[in-house]
Design an enzyme around this catalytic site. Structure first.
Site, PDB file in Angstrom:
ATOM      1  N   CYS A 156       0.835  -1.204   0.000  1.00  0.00           N
ATOM      2  CA  CYS A 156       0.000   0.000   0.000  1.00  0.00           C
ATOM      3  C   CYS A 156       0.868   1.251   0.000  1.00  0.00           C
ATOM      4  O   CYS A 156       1.845   1.355   0.735  1.00  0.00           O
ATOM      5  CB  CYS A 156      -0.927   0.021   1.208  1.00  0.00           C
ATOM      6  SG  CYS A 156      -2.130   1.380   1.150  1.00  0.00           S
ATOM      7  N   CYS A 191      -8.564  -0.936   3.583  1.00  0.00           N
ATOM      8  CA  CYS A 191      -8.089   0.316   2.987  1.00  0.00           C
ATOM      9  C   CYS A 191      -8.771   0.530   1.638  1.00  0.00           C
ATOM     10  O   CYS A 191      -8.888  -0.396   0.838  1.00  0.00           O
ATOM     11  CB  CYS A 191      -6.575   0.229   2.813  1.00  0.00           C
ATOM     12  SG  CYS A 191      -5.830   1.561   1.872  1.00  0.00           S
TER      13      CYS A 191
END
Length: 191
Positions: free
Chosen positions: A35, A62
């Protein structure tokens, strides 16, 4: 957490994707090692073997890296933003800060929030602050300056200007008129 896994997070190493997931305790969000979100504080990171484990620990996926393979519906995402705004209205919440908390770009967050709520996150935050200020004016003896600070607007004249434009009178006049009305058995103005 060992240094190898920490470096995978810091370097956004995609070769570790699927081997573990990490959650950030301060945001309640979990991510893949690859990420591209801001590097969290190491002591706030919790590791998980899979996304199901993170979900069962009450972490949300997320929006940027989609660690659960799916997408959080926009309506649910905006409701989570509203919860943060309503619980943390006294803090300096900017669009950038909200984007950081919710792992999305400021542009996408703004556009999505406005499409679903009809106002920008900044306007929603200001509406929340004014609403809380109205409550404090009626239910406390705090000064206007203390109320401005309590709702997250440190500049008293800016607070008074915003209050006047949204409520139609100054904070002091609002308090006086509504206290007089309540004393005589009426309902507060604008309620």
């Amino acid at each position: 957490m060992n240094d190898e896994l920490w470096q995978a997070i810091v370097l956004n190493d995609a070769s570790y994707d699927g081997k573990f997931y990490y959650g950030v305790m301060t945001t309640g969000i979990f991510c893949r090692p690859s990420c591209k979100s801001r590097v969290p504080v190491r002591s706030n990171v919790r590791l998980f073997q899979n996304s199901a484990e993170a979900l069962s620990a009450s972490f949300r996926p997320c929006k940027r890296c989609k660690p659960d393979g799916g997408r959080l519906p926009n309506e649910e995402w905006v409701m989570q933003m509203i919860q943060v705004i309503e619980s943390r209205f006294a803090e300096p919440l900017t669009l950038g800060k909200l984007a950081e908390i919710f792992h999305g770009s400021p542009y996408h967050l703004q556009r999505t929030f406005k499409r679903i709520q009809g106002v920008s996150p900044a306007e929603y935050l200001l509406q929340t602050r004014i609403s809380k200020a109205r409550e404090l004016l009626l239910n406390t003896t705090l000064s206007v300056t203390e109320i401005a600070l309590a709702v997250g607007i440190p500049n008293t004249s800016h607070f008074s200007t915003q209050f006047l434009s949204r409520v139609g009178c100054s904070p002091s006049l609002y308090r006086k008129n509504n206290r007089d009305l309540l004393t005589n058995g009426g309902a507060p103005n604008g309620e």
